[in-house]
Motif scaffolding. Structure first.
Motif, PDB file in Angstrom:
ATOM      1  N   ILE A 210       3.739   1.602  -1.385  1.00 44.96           N
ATOM      2  CA  ILE A 210       4.242   1.797  -2.750  1.00 44.96           C
ATOM      3  C   ILE A 210       3.173   2.479  -3.602  1.00 44.96           C
ATOM      4  O   ILE A 210       3.467   3.414  -4.358  1.00 44.96           O
ATOM      5  N   ARG A 211       1.947   2.022  -3.429  1.00 47.70           N
ATOM      6  CA  ARG A 211       0.858   2.625  -4.222  1.00 47.70           C
ATOM      7  C   ARG A 211       0.685   4.103  -3.893  1.00 47.70           C
ATOM      8  O   ARG A 211       0.577   4.951  -4.789  1.00 47.70           O
ATOM      9  N   VAL A 212       0.642   4.381  -2.613  1.00 48.48           N
ATOM     10  CA  VAL A 212       0.439   5.777  -2.204  1.00 48.48           C
ATOM     11  C   VAL A 212       1.588   6.650  -2.711  1.00 48.48           C
ATOM     12  O   VAL A 212       1.379   7.753  -3.215  1.00 48.48           O
TER      13      VAL A 212
ATOM     14  N   ARG B 296       0.832  -1.205   0.000  1.00 45.81           N
ATOM     15  CA  ARG B 296       0.000   0.000   0.000  1.00 45.81           C
ATOM     16  C   ARG B 296       0.863   1.250   0.000  1.00 45.81           C
ATOM     17  O   ARG B 296       0.524   2.258  -0.632  1.00 45.81           O
TER      18      ARG B 296
END
Lengths: 178, 250
Positions: B29-31, B27
Motif C-alpha cells: 500500500i505504501r509503495v 508495504r
C-alpha cells in the motif's frame, strides 16, 4: 540477472518510501491492521463480489495513506475508506458495464435450500439500502456514523434502513411465501 | 411473519465469516501510494508544460487555421480588388488565400463570370459556365497559373438555368460593374468565418422576391471552379439557420 530483478525493485521501493515520516507510518499501520478486514468484508457483502471488494479497499487504503494527515483526523476513518471503496467499485462496475445483478432465484433451489433466502432478498435491494443495512447490522455502526460514512443525512439513513427492512420483509413474505 | 433484525445480523456475520480475504501487505500500500504521488507530480508538471506549449503554439496554429481546406479562392477579375489583404500582387504570405495577381496582365482566357443563387432553407447553388466537378480537397492546392489568372473582363456571360432568374439582365450586369477598383474589404481582423464569407463580397447580393439571393458581378473564382456547390459549404454553416451574414457592399 532475472533473479536479481525483484531485489532491485525492492530496493527502489525502499528508496521510494524512505522519506515517509515514521509517526505517520505507525499511525496508518495500526488503522490498517484494525480496520482492513472489517471494511473489506462489509464491502464484499454490499457488492456481492469479494474480489472487487478487495480491490476497492486496496485502492481506498492507498488513497487514505496518501491523505492520512487529513483522513487520520476524521472521527471514523474507516467510514471514509468504505465510501471511497464503494464509489470506486461502482464506477469500475459502470466502466466495465457489469452490474452486481441480483441472481435469479429458482423455486427448486429454494426448496433444496441451496440459496439462502436472506441472501437472495438482500441481493434485490438497491446498493444504497444494502450498504446501510450492512453498516448497521454487520459493522454495528450508529446511524450517525453511517451518515458520515456515506456522506448523507442521518434522516436519509433512517429512511433507507426502514425501506430496506420493509423490502426484505416483503420479499421474504410475498416472493418466497414465508 | 417477517424476520427479526437479529436474524439479519447473524446472517451477515455468518456470511462475512465465510469470506476469505487476501489483503495486500501494508508495504505494498505504501509503495503504491508513493508511486502514485510521484506520477501525479510528474503529471502536473507535464500538464503545466502542455498548457504553456498550447498557449504558444496553439495561437499560432489558430492563425494558420485561416488556411482552411475548404476555402475558395476568390478574386476580382478587374485587378484583384477584392483579394484578401496581404495578397497584393502575388504576395501570398500571412495566411491569405488569394493567388498572385498581376494587375497589369491581360489574359485572353479569363475566368468566366459566376452567379450564385441561394434559397434560405435549401441552400443555394453556385453555378458557373464552366462545368467541372467540385473537389474540396483539391481546391486549396489549386493555384491559378499566370495564364489562367483573369485580369480582363470576361467575355462569357453567365448562363442561368434556373427559371426563377429569367429576369436577370446581362446588360444590366455590364452596366453595374464598377469601372474602378474597389478597395479590398479588410478582413485582416476578421475571423475564419468572415474570411470564408469574403467570397460573398465579390459582388453585391440581390434579394429576390421569393427569398432567394443572387450574387451579381463578374468575378472569377480561382483554381478549380465548381459546377455547382452549396453556399452552405462556402459559408461553413447552414444558410437557413442564420449563420450566413450579409453585409452592405459599397
Amino acid at each position: 540477472m532475472s533473479a536479481e530483478r525483484p531485489n532491485e525493485d525492492f530496493e527502489a521501493d525502499e528508496i521510494l518510501i524512505s522519506d515517509i515520516p515514521r509517526a505517520a507510518v505507525a499511525d496508518f499501520d495500526l488503522f490498517y491492521r484494525q480496520h482492513h478486514a472489517g471494511v473489506c468484508r462489509a464491502l464484499a457483502l454490499t457488492l456481492n463480489d469479494v474480489e472487487l471488494a478487495q480491490d476497492a479497499v486496496a485502492e481506498a487504503m492507498t488513497r487514505a495513506y496518501q491523505r492520512w494527515n487529513a483522513v487520520g483526523k476524521y472521527q471514523n476513518p474507516s467510514g471514509w475508506v468504505y465510501r471511497v471503496g464503494l464509489n470506486w467499485a461502482r464506477s469500475r462496475l459502470r466502466r466495465i458495464l457489469r452490474k452486481p445483478a441480483p441472481q435469479p432465484v429458482h423455486t427448486d433451489d429454494i426448496a433444496l435450500g441451496v440459496v439462502n433466502l436472506l441472501d437472495a432478498a438482500l441481493a434485490q435491494l438497491p446498493v444504497g439500502q444494502r450498504s446501510a443495512v450492512v453498516l448497521r447490522y454487520y459493522l454495528d455502526w450508529s446511524e450517525r456514523q453511517i451518515a458520515e460514512a456515506l456522506n448523507i443525512a442521518p434522516g436519509t439513513v433512517k429512511s433507507r434502513l426502514n425501506r430496506a427492512l420493509n423490502r426484505l420483509e416483503d420479499l421474504l413474505e410475498e416472493s418466497y411465501g414465508i | 411473519m417477517g424476520f427479526e433484525k437479529e436474524e439479519l445480523r447473524n446472517h451477515l456475520d455468518r456470511k462475512a465469516g465465510g469470506i476469505r480475504l487476501d489483503p495486500p501487505a501494508l508495504r505494498d500500500i505504501r509503495v503504491r501510494a508513493r508511486r502514485r504521488q510521484r506520477n501525479q507530480r510528474l503529471g502536473a508538471s507535464m500538464a503545466v508544460l502542455a498548457v504553456l506549449a498550447a498557449s504558444i503554439f496553439g495561437v499560432r496554429a489558430l492563425v494558420n487555421d485561416g488556411e482552411t481546406p475548404e476555402r475558395i479562392q476568390v478574386f476580382d477579375d478587374s485587378g484583384g480588388a477584392n483579394t484578401p489583404p496581404g495578397t497584393d500582387n502575388g504576395n501570398d504570405g500571412g495566411g491569405s488565400n488569394a493567388p498572385p495577381i498581376d494587375n497589369n496582365h491581360t489574359d485572353s482566357n479569363p475566368q468566366p463570370a459566376i452567379s450564385a443563387t441561394t434559397s434560405p432553407r435549401n441552400g443555394g447553388t453556385l453555378t458557373d459556365t464552366k462545368t467541372q466537378d467540385f473537389q474540396p480537397e483539391a481546391t486549396p492546392t489549386a493555384r491559378p497559373t499566370a495564364e489562367a489568372t483573369p485580369t480582363a473582363r470576361p467575355t462569357a456571360t453567365p448562363r442561368h438555368d434556373d427559371d426563377d432568374y429569367d429576369d436577370y439582365d446581362d446588360d444590366d450586369e455590364q452596366q453595374q460593374e464598377p469601372t474602378e477598383e474597389v478597395a479590398p474589404w479588410d478582413i485582416s481582423a476578421g475571423s475564419l468565418f468572415s474570411r470564408r464569407l469574403a467570397f460573398l463580397d465579390a459582388g453585391p447580393l440581390v434579394s429576390e422576391a421569393n427569398g432567394a439571393v443572387e450574387q451579381v458581378g463578374g468575378f472569377g473564382v480561382a483554381g478549380e471552379v465548381a459546377e455547382a456547390f452549396e453556399l452552405d459549404y462556402l459559408a461553413g454553416g447552414d444558410v437557413g439557420h442564420g449563420r450566413l451574414e450579409f453585409r452592405a457592399f459599397d
